[in-house]
Design a protein around this motif. Structure first.
Motif, PDB file in Angstrom:
ATOM      1  N   SER A 280      -5.683   2.049   9.328  1.00 33.77           N
ATOM      2  CA  SER A 280      -4.477   2.461   8.596  1.00 33.77           C
ATOM      3  C   SER A 280      -4.641   2.338   7.084  1.00 33.77           C
ATOM      4  N   GLN A 282      -3.595  -0.061   5.427  1.00 32.48           N
ATOM      5  CA  GLN A 282      -2.459  -0.824   4.921  1.00 32.48           C
ATOM      6  C   GLN A 282      -2.794  -2.305   4.831  1.00 32.48           C
ATOM      7  N   HIS A 283      -2.124  -2.982   3.922  1.00 27.59           N
ATOM      8  CA  HIS A 283      -2.346  -4.413   3.767  1.00 27.59           C
ATOM      9  C   HIS A 283      -1.836  -5.152   5.005  1.00 27.59           C
ATOM     10  N   VAL A 286       1.860  -5.870   5.212  1.00 27.26           N
ATOM     11  CA  VAL A 286       2.727  -4.738   5.536  1.00 27.26           C
ATOM     12  C   VAL A 286       2.769  -4.524   7.049  1.00 27.26           C
TER      13      VAL A 286
END
Length: 343
Positions: A280, A282-283, A286
């Protein structure tokens, strides 16, 4: 066309842009005065052609290198067979040595070449992978130092052995690449970092990068001093993850699940969560928030992890391993006393 000089019997003409001079008799002057430059009956030399640029030489590929493994344990097997599976080289280009005859037999079954000695292997190799136990590096270097040449590349996967240690024996200009892979290399999922000596060229470091990228999805070049941190994070990290998997599995059993079901769910949870982060982009925080509903079950569990200092425990574990790695790099032999490791 411009008349420059008219002397008795001759006329000199200058015709830009080639600025060629023609000798014309007076009888012909009037007949050619209106002729354009292109139609003048004069010798013409074609413009000099620039020599074509030689195409830059492409750097050698791994397939063009002879690779020798000093020691063919689990990690060396994973790397050598990994680059073969990826089609980066051929079995004829890989030779190995090992003190265990059975290991050499296994190498022969894979089609690899067996060398009679470490010295012979080094003499015939372009890239030499040092894959022995750290306490054996000294004796091996003593054996091979007289046949080492500047063009060879030494790749070390020996924990705690610095670039300077190799250069002390092989010369200050020796090409040395220190690599820190981790054990998931055995299943093609290594996280690896490496650092090269100042003598290494970029294409040589690219070759080493390709070797270890063949057995893992994360391969990074870092300054050598950061390899101790790499050791604490990804080198020792699998142990922390195994502990987490075991704890999740134990919790499932405590809640009534059969062990096999609980372990399967725990393993796949870790795999799936890691892939979510990887794919993804994403962090992790998150993604964590996406699972954490208001007043739900996940936030109750997260609250307890925070209460038990889960994040701090992981950070401290990595820092302790980093510090230990630094100590080993400075004095790698203090763990061994009379040939036996301390407990």
């Amino acid at each position: 066309m411009q008349r420059i000089v008219r002397a008795p019997g001759v006329v000199l003409l200058c015709m830009p842009p080639r600025r060629q001079f023609l000798t014309v008799s007076p009888a012909r002057w009037d007949s050619i005065s209106s002729v354009t430059e292109e139609s003048v009956d004069a010798p013409w030399l074609p413009p000099a052609r620039s020599q074509p640029r030689a195409s830059p030489m492409l750097p050698p590929t791994l397939r063009e290198q002879q690779i020798g493994f000093i020691g063919w344990g689990a990690m060396a097997q994973a790397v050598s067979l990994g680059i073969l599976r990826k089609g980066l080289t051929e079995t004829a280009n890989i030779a190995v040595t090992d003190v265990v005859p059975h290991v050499l037999e296994c190498a022969a079954k894979e089609g690899l070449q067996r060398s009679e000695s470490n010295r012979n292997l080094v003499e015939s190799s372009d890239i030499v992978v040092m894959a022995v136990k750290p306490q054996m590096v000294g004796p091996v270097l003593h054996e091979i130092e007289s046949c080492w040449t500047k063009r060879k590349i030494l790749v070390s996967i020996c924990a705690g052995v610095t670039i300077a240690t190799y250069q002390d024996s092989l010369g200050s200009d020796a090409k040395v690449v220190r690599v820190m892979p981790n054990t998931p290399c055995l299943v093609g999922e290594a996280a690896t970092a490496f650092a090269g000596s100042s003598s290494c060229e970029e294409w040589e470091l690219d070759l080493v990068h390709g070797m270890f990228a063949a057995v893992g999805g994360a391969t990074h070049r870092v300054p050598e001093y950061l390899l101790n941190t790499v050791t604490g994070l990804s080198g020792s990290g699998p142990a922390y993850v195994y502990m987490m998997i075991q704890a999740l599995s134990d919790a499932g059993v405590h809640g009534g699940l059969p062990r096999n079901v609980s372990l399967s769910l725990a393993v796949q949870t870790v795999i799936g969560a890691a892939k979510m982060v990887q794919d993804s982009g994403q962090h992790p925080s998150v993604l964590k928030e996406a699972v954490t509903s208001p007043a739900g079950t996940t936030i109750a569990g997260v609250r307890m992890l925070e209460k038990m200092n889960f994040n701090s425990a992981i950070i401290e574990a990595v820092e302790a391993a980093r510090a230990r790695s630094e100590s080993l790099s400075q004095k790698p032999d203090f763990l061994f006393e009379q040939g036996r490791p301390k407990r």
